[in-house]
Design a protein around this motif. Structure first.
Motif, PDB file in Angstrom:
ATOM      1  N   LYS A  32       4.168  11.411   8.286  1.00 47.46           N
ATOM      2  CA  LYS A  32       3.163  11.326   9.133  1.00 47.46           C
ATOM      3  C   LYS A  32       2.474  11.634   8.736  1.00 47.46           C
ATOM      4  O   LYS A  32       0.534  11.470   9.539  1.00 47.46           O
ATOM      5  CB  LYS A  32       3.413  12.887  10.215  1.00 47.46           C
ATOM      6  N   TYR A  33       1.818  12.438   7.089  1.00 51.44           N
ATOM      7  CA  TYR A  33       0.782  12.939   6.676  1.00 51.44           C
ATOM      8  C   TYR A  33      -0.034  11.149   6.517  1.00 51.44           C
ATOM      9  O   TYR A  33      -1.064  11.068   6.320  1.00 51.44           O
ATOM     10  CB  TYR A  33       0.805  12.572   5.736  1.00 51.44           C
ATOM     11  N   LYS A  34       0.922  10.212   6.485  1.00 54.23           N
ATOM     12  CA  LYS A  34      -0.304   9.284   6.624  1.00 54.23           C
ATOM     13  C   LYS A  34      -1.284   8.301   7.937  1.00 54.23           C
ATOM     14  O   LYS A  34      -2.030   7.537   7.604  1.00 54.23           O
ATOM     15  CB  LYS A  34       1.096   7.913   5.853  1.00 54.23           C
ATOM     16  N   GLU A  35      -0.494   9.682   8.998  1.00 48.81           N
ATOM     17  CA  GLU A  35      -1.197   8.797  10.462  1.00 48.81           C
ATOM     18  C   GLU A  35      -2.151   8.637   9.995  1.00 48.81           C
ATOM     19  O   GLU A  35      -3.373   9.592  10.004  1.00 48.81           O
ATOM     20  CB  GLU A  35      -0.442   9.047  11.263  1.00 48.81           C
ATOM     21  N   GLY A  36      -3.155   7.874  10.527  1.00 51.86           N
ATOM     22  CA  GLY A  36      -5.064   7.827  10.333  1.00 51.86           C
ATOM     23  C   GLY A  36      -5.292   7.241   9.666  1.00 51.86           C
ATOM     24  O   GLY A  36      -6.833   7.118   9.875  1.00 51.86           O
ATOM     25  N   LYS A  37      -5.005   7.566   8.079  1.00 48.05           N
ATOM     26  CA  LYS A  37      -5.000   6.605   7.223  1.00 48.05           C
ATOM     27  C   LYS A  37      -5.139   5.127   6.792  1.00 48.05           C
ATOM     28  O   LYS A  37      -4.150   4.797   7.402  1.00 48.05           O
ATOM     29  CB  LYS A  37      -4.122   7.938   5.976  1.00 48.05           C
ATOM     30  N   SER A  38      -5.582   4.963   5.810  1.00 50.45           N
ATOM     31  CA  SER A  38      -6.001   3.071   5.497  1.00 50.45           C
ATOM     32  C   SER A  38      -5.932   2.806   4.533  1.00 50.45           C
ATOM     33  O   SER A  38      -5.875   3.795   3.237  1.00 50.45           O
ATOM     34  CB  SER A  38      -6.755   3.230   6.375  1.00 50.45           C
ATOM     35  N   VAL A  39      -4.944   1.956   3.978  1.00 53.64           N
ATOM     36  CA  VAL A  39      -4.596   1.287   2.924  1.00 53.64           C
ATOM     37  C   VAL A  39      -5.767   0.612   2.581  1.00 53.64           C
ATOM     38  O   VAL A  39      -5.005  -0.347   3.036  1.00 53.64           O
ATOM     39  CB  VAL A  39      -3.599   1.357   2.644  1.00 53.64           C
ATOM     40  N   LEU A  40      -6.194   0.439   0.943  1.00 59.80           N
ATOM     41  CA  LEU A  40      -6.691  -0.863   1.080  1.00 59.80           C
ATOM     42  C   LEU A  40      -5.697  -1.968  -0.313  1.00 59.80           C
ATOM     43  O   LEU A  40      -5.550  -0.871  -1.281  1.00 59.80           O
ATOM     44  CB  LEU A  40      -8.254  -0.689   0.236  1.00 59.80           C
ATOM     45  N   GLU A  41      -6.042  -2.720  -0.008  1.00 65.26           N
ATOM     46  CA  GLU A  41      -5.000  -3.670  -1.173  1.00 65.26           C
ATOM     47  C   GLU A  41      -5.985  -3.709  -2.297  1.00 65.26           C
ATOM     48  O   GLU A  41      -7.363  -4.230  -2.282  1.00 65.26           O
ATOM     49  CB  GLU A  41      -4.535  -4.965  -0.736  1.00 65.26           C
ATOM     50  N   ARG A  42      -5.394  -3.726  -3.796  1.00 65.48           N
ATOM     51  CA  ARG A  42      -6.637  -3.062  -4.593  1.00 65.48           C
ATOM     52  C   ARG A  42      -7.075  -4.129  -4.896  1.00 65.48           C
ATOM     53  O   ARG A  42      -8.298  -4.356  -5.230  1.00 65.48           O
ATOM     54  CB  ARG A  42      -5.372  -2.735  -5.975  1.00 65.48           C
ATOM     55  N   PHE A  43      -6.411  -5.129  -4.763  1.00 61.28           N
ATOM     56  CA  PHE A  43      -6.686  -6.233  -5.222  1.00 61.28           C
ATOM     57  C   PHE A  43      -7.910  -7.683  -4.690  1.00 61.28           C
ATOM     58  O   PHE A  43      -8.565  -8.474  -4.660  1.00 61.28           O
ATOM     59  CB  PHE A  43      -5.680  -7.133  -5.448  1.00 61.28           C
ATOM     60  N   LYS A  44      -8.161  -6.526  -3.675  1.00 61.53           N
ATOM     61  CA  LYS A  44      -8.773  -8.254  -2.224  1.00 61.53           C
ATOM     62  C   LYS A  44     -10.704  -6.364  -2.822  1.00 61.53           C
ATOM     63  O   LYS A  44     -11.452  -6.974  -2.119  1.00 61.53           O
ATOM     64  CB  LYS A  44      -8.860  -6.938  -1.069  1.00 61.53           C
ATOM     65  N   VAL A  45     -10.130  -5.180  -3.223  1.00 60.19           N
ATOM     66  CA  VAL A  45     -11.375  -4.210  -3.001  1.00 60.19           C
ATOM     67  C   VAL A  45     -12.080  -4.544  -4.897  1.00 60.19           C
ATOM     68  O   VAL A  45     -10.883  -4.731  -5.950  1.00 60.19           O
ATOM     69  CB  VAL A  45     -11.063  -3.210  -2.762  1.00 60.19           C
ATOM     70  N   SER A  46     -13.681  -4.446  -4.490  1.00 58.82           N
ATOM     71  CA  SER A  46     -14.038  -4.112  -6.336  1.00 58.82           C
ATOM     72  C   SER A  46     -14.498  -2.919  -6.182  1.00 58.82           C
ATOM     73  O   SER A  46     -14.547  -1.972  -5.238  1.00 58.82           O
ATOM     74  CB  SER A  46     -15.108  -4.517  -6.383  1.00 58.82           C
ATOM     75  N   GLY A  47     -14.017  -1.713  -7.334  1.00 58.00           N
ATOM     76  CA  GLY A  47     -13.740  -0.121  -7.354  1.00 58.00           C
ATOM     77  C   GLY A  47     -14.209   0.076  -8.760  1.00 58.00           C
ATOM     78  O   GLY A  47     -14.186  -0.534 -10.030  1.00 58.00           O
ATOM     79  N   PRO A  48     -14.196   0.888  -9.211  1.00 57.37           N
ATOM     80  CA  PRO A  48     -15.017   1.853  -9.547  1.00 57.37           C
ATOM     81  C   PRO A  48     -14.401   1.576 -11.337  1.00 57.37           C
ATOM     82  O   PRO A  48     -14.049   2.015 -11.798  1.00 57.37           O
ATOM     83  CB  PRO A  48     -15.137   3.378  -9.787  1.00 57.37           C
ATOM     84  N   ASP A  49     -12.755   1.470 -10.693  1.00 58.49           N
ATOM     85  CA  ASP A  49     -11.470   1.949 -12.015  1.00 58.49           C
ATOM     86  C   ASP A  49     -10.911   0.424 -12.420  1.00 58.49           C
ATOM     87  O   ASP A  49     -10.198   0.172 -12.731  1.00 58.49           O
ATOM     88  CB  ASP A  49     -10.334   2.458 -11.576  1.00 58.49           C
TER      89      ASP A  49
END
Ligand SMILES: [Zn+2]
Length: 132
Positions: A94-111
């Protein structure tokens, strides 16, 4: 289509942005877990994402059970970037409800730093998992 208001996260922290159009999508301090997976590789769970639109709600059987999810699309370019958990049907998820997953290969990030996340075709939200 009207002009969309785009939230600018500049100066708020380490930013994850759309790989295609650089629209800001999330901040590193909102990462809940880095232990998720899509069909295409790693994915991160965020408590908050911005500048996204949501697709139709859909019941999907994930690694950790049945979830009602909605695909997430970048408002800048319309790319599918992840999915949002609307309802987790299993107790303990249930802790996932309202939260979102971003696929790592679709985004640019600091890591960023490896080319592990090579570009692949995406076809809607895939599997999930976590470290619970
Ligand atoms: Zn984009």
């Amino acid at each position: 289509m009207g002009r969309l208001f785009v939230v600018n996260l500049e100066g708020e922290g380490n930013i994850y942005s759309c790989k295609h159009c650089r629209t800001h999508l999330a901040l590193s301090q909102h990462i809940v877990s880095k232990s998720f997976h899509s069909r295409h590789g790693k994915a991160y769970l965020f408590s908050k994402v911005v500048n996204v639109s949501f697709g139709e709600k859909d019941d999907r059987q994930m690694t950790t059970g049945m979830h009602t999810v909605a695909d997430i699309f970048c408002v800048g370019c319309g790319s599918l970037v992840g999915w949002k958990y609307e309802i987790a049907h299993e107790n303990g998820q249930k802790y996932k409800e309202g939260k979102s997953v971003l696929e790592r290969f679709k985004v640019s990030g600091p890591d960023d730093g490896s080319s592990y996340w090579s570009s692949q075709e995406a076809h809607g939200g895939g599997s999930d998992a976590d470290d619970v």
